[in-house]
Write a protein that holds these residues in place. Structure first.
Motif, short mmCIF file in Angstrom:
data_model
loop_
_atom_site.label_atom_id
_atom_site.label_comp_id
_atom_site.label_asym_id
_atom_site.label_seq_id
_atom_site.Cartn_x
_atom_site.Cartn_y
_atom_site.Cartn_z
N LEU A 1 -3.73 9.01 0.55
CA LEU A 1 -3.09 10.34 0.29
C LEU A 1 -3.51 11.40 1.36
N LEU A 2 -2.71 12.15 1.93
CA LEU A 2 -3.04 13.07 2.63
C LEU A 2 -2.98 14.25 1.77
N ILE B 1 1.01 -1.34 0.15
CA ILE B 1 0.06 -0.01 -0.16
C ILE B 1 0.75 1.20 0.14
N PHE B 2 0.51 2.30 -0.60
CA PHE B 2 1.08 3.48 -0.57
C PHE B 2 0.37 4.50 0.36
N VAL B 3 1.10 4.88 1.27
CA VAL B 3 0.62 5.98 2.29
C VAL B 3 1.49 7.16 2.36
N LEU C 1 -13.41 6.08 -4.83
CA LEU C 1 -12.56 6.67 -3.81
C LEU C 1 -13.44 6.81 -2.42
N GLN C 2 -12.81 6.66 -1.48
CA GLN C 2 -13.17 6.80 -0.14
C GLN C 2 -12.22 8.19 0.44
N VAL C 3 -12.90 8.92 1.35
CA VAL C 3 -12.36 9.94 2.20
C VAL C 3 -12.53 9.80 3.40
N ILE C 4 -11.55 10.11 4.32
CA ILE C 4 -11.20 10.06 5.52
C ILE C 4 -10.79 11.59 5.84
N SER D 1 -4.08 27.21 5.71
CA SER D 1 -5.07 27.88 5.56
C SER D 1 -6.24 26.87 4.91
N GLN D 2 -5.96 25.56 4.85
CA GLN D 2 -6.89 24.73 4.15
C GLN D 2 -6.95 23.21 5.11
N TYR D 3 -7.83 22.71 5.05
CA TYR D 3 -7.94 21.72 5.82
C TYR D 3 -7.56 20.46 4.86
N PHE D 4 -7.31 19.24 5.67
CA PHE D 4 -6.61 18.16 4.99
C PHE D 4 -7.56 17.05 5.11
N THR D 5 -7.40 16.13 4.29
CA THR D 5 -8.22 15.06 4.05
C THR D 5 -7.21 13.72 3.63
N PHE D 6 -7.76 12.54 4.09
CA PHE D 6 -7.10 11.24 3.46
C PHE D 6 -7.90 10.70 2.31
N VAL D 7 -7.39 10.74 1.07
CA VAL D 7 -8.10 10.10 -0.05
C VAL D 7 -7.56 8.76 -0.18
N CYS D 8 -8.50 7.58 -0.12
CA CYS D 8 -8.23 6.43 -0.33
C CYS D 8 -8.93 5.54 -1.29
#
Length: 157
Positions: free
Chosen positions: A94-95, A68-70, A115-118, A138-145
């Motif tokens: 991916l963050l 897996i790539f993280v 895709l799924q998002v955390i 200035s931005q919010y981050f998410t994990f795209v899976c």
């Protein structure tokens, strides 16, 4: 003349982000973070209790071990990164800034890919090339899976 922002993709991921995503990565998976920068993320994963593959080589032209790539990839070429990851057909997390998935050039590549998002519960800066913690972005981050078979497609932690 217009102000031109300097591109800087050189930031390390704080351990706090890794602690959030680690429970979603199956223990039997070998993690590969293919975006090297300064190599600090390998030690950060050790603090979370995981050994990873993290080599200083070109993501686009090299072969990649692991299950897996993280990663916290460079945001300036996300479109090309997504294209390559889909070609490699391995699961990934991916963050990235949440608004990146809304960009038309990114949508053209990820649309229809299941895709799924955390959504990250963390709002903090990253670590710059001098080893210093940066201010909050200035931005919010998410994990795209992708290929993670999560319980839900959109998760808030």
């Amino acid at each position: 003349m217009f102000f031109q922002k300097e591109k800087n993709d050189n930031y390390s991921t704080p351990v706090s982000y890794l602690k959030v995503i680690e429970p979603f990565v199956p223990k039997q998976y070998t993690i590969n973070d293919p975006f090297f920068f300064n190599g600090l993320v390998k030690e950060n994963w050790r603090q979370v209790g995981r050994e990873i593959i993290h080599e200083d080589k070109d993501f686009f032209t090299s072969t990649h071990d692991g299950d897996i790539f993280v990663s916290n990839p460079p945001f300036s070429n996300l479109k090309e990164i997504f294209i390559k990851l889909f070609e490699l057909e391995k699961p990934f997390i991916l963050l990235m800034p949440i608004q990146k998935i809304a960009q038309l050039k990114i949508q053209s590549v990820i649309k229809g890919r299941d895709l799924q998002v955390i959504v990250s519960p963390i709002y903090q800066g990253f670590i710059n090339d001098k080893g210093e913690q940066t201010r909050c972005s200035s931005q919010y981050f998410t994990f795209v899976c992708w290929k993670m078979n999560l319980e839900r497609d959109l998760m808030f932690i």
